[in-house]
Design a protein around this motif. Structure first.
Motif, PDB file in Angstrom:
ATOM      1  N   UNK B 158     -15.950 -38.371  -2.848  1.00 56.06           N
ATOM      2  CA  UNK B 158     -14.930 -38.287  -3.894  1.00 56.06           C
ATOM      3  C   UNK B 158     -15.449 -37.512  -5.112  1.00 56.06           C
ATOM      4  N   UNK B 159     -16.643 -37.887  -5.581  1.00 55.28           N
ATOM      5  CA  UNK B 159     -17.204 -37.267  -6.782  1.00 55.28           C
ATOM      6  C   UNK B 159     -17.419 -35.768  -6.580  1.00 55.28           C
ATOM      7  N   UNK B 160     -17.921 -35.391  -5.403  1.00 58.09           N
ATOM      8  CA  UNK B 160     -18.197 -33.976  -5.145  1.00 58.09           C
ATOM      9  C   UNK B 160     -16.935 -33.133  -5.327  1.00 58.09           C
ATOM     10  N   UNK B 161     -15.847 -33.591  -4.709  1.00 63.22           N
ATOM     11  CA  UNK B 161     -14.610 -32.815  -4.787  1.00 63.22           C
ATOM     12  C   UNK B 161     -14.088 -32.755  -6.224  1.00 63.22           C
ATOM     13  N   UNK B 162     -14.232 -33.867  -6.930  1.00 68.28           N
ATOM     14  CA  UNK B 162     -13.797 -33.901  -8.329  1.00 68.28           C
ATOM     15  C   UNK B 162     -14.635 -32.949  -9.193  1.00 68.28           C
ATOM     16  N   UNK B 163     -15.949 -32.947  -8.957  1.00 65.05           N
ATOM     17  CA  UNK B 163     -16.826 -32.067  -9.728  1.00 65.05           C
ATOM     18  C   UNK B 163     -16.573 -30.595  -9.393  1.00 65.05           C
ATOM     19  N   UNK B 164     -16.270 -30.303  -8.117  1.00 59.42           N
ATOM     20  CA  UNK B 164     -15.956 -28.917  -7.777  1.00 59.42           C
ATOM     21  C   UNK B 164     -14.734 -28.464  -8.578  1.00 59.42           C
ATOM     22  N   UNK B 165     -13.696 -29.325  -8.626  1.00 62.02           N
ATOM     23  CA  UNK B 165     -12.494 -28.975  -9.394  1.00 62.02           C
ATOM     24  C   UNK B 165     -12.851 -28.720 -10.854  1.00 62.02           C
ATOM     25  N   UNK B 166     -13.747 -29.551 -11.413  1.00 59.54           N
ATOM     26  CA  UNK B 166     -14.138 -29.386 -12.809  1.00 59.54           C
ATOM     27  C   UNK B 166     -14.931 -28.094 -13.009  1.00 59.54           C
ATOM     28  N   UNK B 167     -15.840 -27.793 -12.067  1.00 59.93           N
ATOM     29  CA  UNK B 167     -16.649 -26.571 -12.179  1.00 59.93           C
ATOM     30  C   UNK B 167     -15.774 -25.322 -12.103  1.00 59.93           C
ATOM     31  N   UNK B 168     -14.783 -25.366 -11.207  1.00 63.96           N
ATOM     32  CA  UNK B 168     -13.917 -24.205 -11.028  1.00 63.96           C
ATOM     33  C   UNK B 168     -13.083 -23.925 -12.281  1.00 63.96           C
ATOM     34  N   UNK B 169     -12.881 -24.966 -13.101  1.00 63.17           N
ATOM     35  CA  UNK B 169     -12.056 -24.792 -14.295  1.00 63.17           C
ATOM     36  C   UNK B 169     -12.850 -24.189 -15.462  1.00 63.17           C
ATOM     37  N   UNK B 170     -14.181 -24.078 -15.304  1.00 61.51           N
ATOM     38  CA  UNK B 170     -14.995 -23.503 -16.395  1.00 61.51           C
ATOM     39  C   UNK B 170     -14.872 -21.983 -16.357  1.00 61.51           C
ATOM     40  N   UNK B 171     -14.463 -21.345 -17.468  1.00 60.22           N
ATOM     41  CA  UNK B 171     -14.316 -19.885 -17.483  1.00 60.22           C
ATOM     42  C   UNK B 171     -15.658 -19.196 -17.231  1.00 60.22           C
ATOM     43  N   UNK B 172     -15.694 -18.212 -16.313  1.00 63.87           N
ATOM     44  CA  UNK B 172     -16.971 -17.588 -15.957  1.00 63.87           C
ATOM     45  C   UNK B 172     -17.551 -16.765 -17.109  1.00 63.87           C
ATOM     46  N   UNK B 173     -16.678 -16.288 -18.025  1.00 65.70           N
ATOM     47  CA  UNK B 173     -17.225 -15.455 -19.113  1.00 65.70           C
ATOM     48  C   UNK B 173     -18.150 -16.253 -20.029  1.00 65.70           C
ATOM     49  N   UNK B 174     -17.989 -17.599 -20.039  1.00 67.13           N
ATOM     50  CA  UNK B 174     -18.927 -18.422 -20.809  1.00 67.13           C
ATOM     51  C   UNK B 174     -20.346 -18.228 -20.292  1.00 67.13           C
ATOM     52  N   UNK B 175     -20.480 -18.285 -18.942  1.00 67.24           N
ATOM     53  CA  UNK B 175     -21.803 -18.111 -18.334  1.00 67.24           C
ATOM     54  C   UNK B 175     -22.327 -16.708 -18.570  1.00 67.24           C
ATOM     55  N   UNK B 176     -21.404 -15.722 -18.459  1.00 66.32           N
ATOM     56  CA  UNK B 176     -21.836 -14.330 -18.655  1.00 66.32           C
ATOM     57  C   UNK B 176     -22.353 -14.124 -20.071  1.00 66.32           C
ATOM     58  N   UNK B 177     -21.593 -14.635 -21.051  1.00 62.53           N
ATOM     59  CA  UNK B 177     -22.013 -14.499 -22.447  1.00 62.53           C
ATOM     60  C   UNK B 177     -23.376 -15.149 -22.655  1.00 62.53           C
ATOM     61  N   UNK B 178     -23.560 -16.332 -22.046  1.00 60.28           N
ATOM     62  CA  UNK B 178     -24.822 -17.042 -22.209  1.00 60.28           C
ATOM     63  C   UNK B 178     -25.973 -16.267 -21.575  1.00 60.28           C
ATOM     64  N   UNK B 179     -25.706 -15.647 -20.413  1.00 62.16           N
ATOM     65  CA  UNK B 179     -26.749 -14.854 -19.746  1.00 62.16           C
ATOM     66  C   UNK B 179     -27.155 -13.672 -20.607  1.00 62.16           C
ATOM     67  N   UNK B 180     -26.154 -13.012 -21.207  1.00 60.04           N
ATOM     68  CA  UNK B 180     -26.451 -11.857 -22.062  1.00 60.04           C
ATOM     69  C   UNK B 180     -27.316 -12.282 -23.242  1.00 60.04           C
ATOM     70  N   UNK B 181     -27.009 -13.493 -23.761  1.00 62.85           N
ATOM     71  CA  UNK B 181     -27.822 -14.004 -24.866  1.00 62.85           C
ATOM     72  C   UNK B 181     -29.188 -14.488 -24.403  1.00 62.85           C
ATOM     73  N   UNK B 182     -29.448 -14.411 -23.100  1.00 67.62           N
ATOM     74  CA  UNK B 182     -30.770 -14.744 -22.584  1.00 67.62           C
ATOM     75  C   UNK B 182     -30.985 -16.209 -22.277  1.00 67.62           C
TER      76      UNK B 182
END
Lengths: 268, 280
Positions: B158-182
């Motif tokens: 149950x938790x896995x599927x719920x967490x996948x749904x939550x992860x998919x809702x995170x905008x990818x540009x947040x990660x990209x911006x963070x990567x650029x900032x190192x």
């Protein structure tokens, strides 16, 4: 790297599938095969277990009862809890706020806590040991969850829509029926599939509230037959397969709505 | 409010009234067979306090509850990160992985009983690796672990599927911006993923807590509460006292305690977890 990840993902998923695989594989094996190598797939599958359990245990009767109880309960839940959610959505009086708050406590209530008095209440109104009594209880027990899903979904429906219709002279009941209910379809799908699975799997309420004379649900039947089948594993696994197939099919058909409904309460 | 009347009436008659009756019974000596009820005050509660069996059932229940908050959250998030990808393979795996959650707890308990038996699949596998398999079900401590495993198996799915749904809702540009900032992988998880999956943590924790505190079906199918009463939960103790032993007063006192514990732990977790959600 990518292939390693895919492989790992498959291994993890297979691990989760293993008990279900055991049920399916062993339902089609003979007892000596099951005992010798339980994890092996059925080579030359036999239908002995399946036909045996159908002739010994009252599986078909249990399946019919469970279908009847689950179907009536979720139909009733759908109607009455969407009505309550709509009433709470439209009204701001202290009484509707109080009902909205109190009903949330139903979400955390463990069934063993209230089953003894529930039996007394049902006896008081003459519905002890009966299907309607069990159905009404399960409806009351799962209504809080359905109301939560419906209320969350209704936040996306503008109040003005119902208000505009009521200015045009439509009654609240007809607005609910012709305007709101059709809009609620995705929430209804979630309520039906989640409550459907939960009600089907319920064990303690039918065990206690139906009593021995009324005919069993499949879960109660499975439990009662465990001792009986202790020597015949093929039949036991076949019984478990019969209990599991309906929920698995129901889940696979509506799985999108399952997850959506479970997260509905959180996204407010 | 008229449209809300049917549900309100049902809920009042079959949930609210029974809770009141449970509290009432807990303060009485109740005998349904002779239709007798007599006021005894708090003596049922006092009996529970002195009963080693009940204290043990409470301990088992709370232990499993604690484990089933930690395990599903940790493994669920870990597996979700593994399964959070767009291709069809991962979509299919996610559908498969959720299936345990919809199975009947009785079926789950029985398959675990079979798998964990002394000569079951798990011990056979362990022996093949040269490790002597323990007695999962017939030793008192491991019986509790086995029950926890069966419940966790469903809750992790149950938790896995719920967490996948939550992860998919995170905008990818947040990660990209963070990567650029190192930002390192750890920092990105710590500063983006973990805060943004907070709602999934809340639901997983609440559902796990509630499922563990009312635990009954898994135990009955897997160990029957045994050996002896070593894996008996409060749910089992209530039903045994109330139905098998016809001691409704005592069973009701257990029920009231279980209800109070459930309300308190869920209220506290909700408060703590919601605060974390708000701070974002």
């Amino acid at each position: 790297m990518r292939q390693a990840r895919a492989l790992l993902a498959i291994v993890v998923s297979a691990f989760f599938l293993f008990p279900l695989y055991l049920v399916i594989a062993n339902a089609f094996k003979t007892d000596p095969e099951i005992l010798r190598s339980p994890a092996r797939p059925p080579i030359g599958p036999t239908l002995d277990g399946m036909s045996g359990v159908l002739s010994v245990g009252d599986v078909t009767g249990g399946l019919v009862n469970s279908l009847l109880i689950t179907g009536s309960t979720i139909a009733l839940i759908m109607v009455v809890s969407s009505m309550l959610a709509f009433a709470l959505h439209m009204s701001n009086s202290w009484i509707s706020n109080a009902v909205g708050t109190v009903i949330l406590f139903g979400l955390i209530l463990p069934t063993p806590v209230i089953l003894i008095p529930v039996f007394r209440v049902l006896k008081y109104i003459g519905l002890e040991n009966s299907f309607p009594g069990l159905i009404l209880f399960l409806c009351a027990y799962y209504a809080p969850f359905a109301v939560l899903v419906y209320r969350g979904f209704m936040r996306s429906i503008p109040k003005e829509l119902a208000e505009a219709a009521s200015i045009d002279g439509a009654s609240l009941a007809s607005i609910y029926w012709s305007v709101i209910l059709p809009l609620l379809r995705p929430a209804t799908a979630s309520v039906l599939v989640i409550c459907g699975v939960w009600v089907w799997n319920e064990f303690l309420p039918p065990l206690v509230l139906l009593g021995p004379l009324q005919g069993n649900t499949v879960t109660v039947g499975l439990f009662r037959s465990v001792g009986q089948f202790d020597v015949n594993y093929g039949q036991l696994f076949s019984y478990m397969l019969f209990v599991s197939i309906p929920v698995l099919v129901f889940y696979l058909l509506l799985q999108r709505y399952f997850v959506r409904g479970l997260t509905a309460g959180a996204t407010k | 409010m008229a449209m809300g009347a049917p549900t309100t009436a049902l809920f009042a008659a079959l949930v609210v009234v029974p809770i009141g009756v449970t509290v009432h019974y807990s303060l009485n000596d109740v005998n349904f067979l002779r239709d007798e009820i007599s006021w005894v005050g708090f003596s049922n509660y006092a009996k529970l306090w002195e009963s080693g069996d009940f204290r043990h059932a409470l301990y088992v229940t709370l232990l499993i509850a604690a484990a089933s908050v930690v395990v599903p959250n940790a493994l669920g998030l870990l597996f979700a990160v593994l399964l959070d990808a767009g291709s069809r393979l991962y979509t299919t795996l996610r559908i498969i992985l959720f299936a345990p959650f919809v199975l009947s707890p009785l079926v789950v308990g029985l398959t675990f009983r079979w798998t964990l038996a002394n000569d079951g699949s798990l011990n056979n596998a362990l022996e093949a690796l040269g490790i002597p398999g323990p007695e999962w079900i017939s030793s008192p401590n491991l019986a509790v672990v086995s029950v926890g495993l069966a419940l966790s198996w469903q809750l992790v799915a149950f938790a896995t599927v719920l967490y996948v749904a939550a992860l998919r809702a995170i905008p990818t540009d947040l990660y990209e911006a963070a990567s650029i900032d190192g930002a390192s992988g750890y920092l990105r998880f710590r500063l983006i993923t973990w805060p943004l999956v907070a709602p999934a943590v809340t639901i997983t924790t609440l559902i796990s807590l509630i499922s563990a505190l009312k635990l009954y079906d898994h135990v009955v199918a897997l160990t029957g509460g045994g050996p002896g009463r070593s894996s008996e939960t409060v749910g089992l103790a209530i039903i045994r006292a109330g139905f098998t032993q016809n001691r409704a007063g005592l069973a009701s006192a257990m029920a009231v305690l279980l209800l109070v514990i459930t309300a308190a732990t869920t209220a506290i977790s909700l408060r703590v977890l919601r605060r974390r959600e708000v701070e974002l």
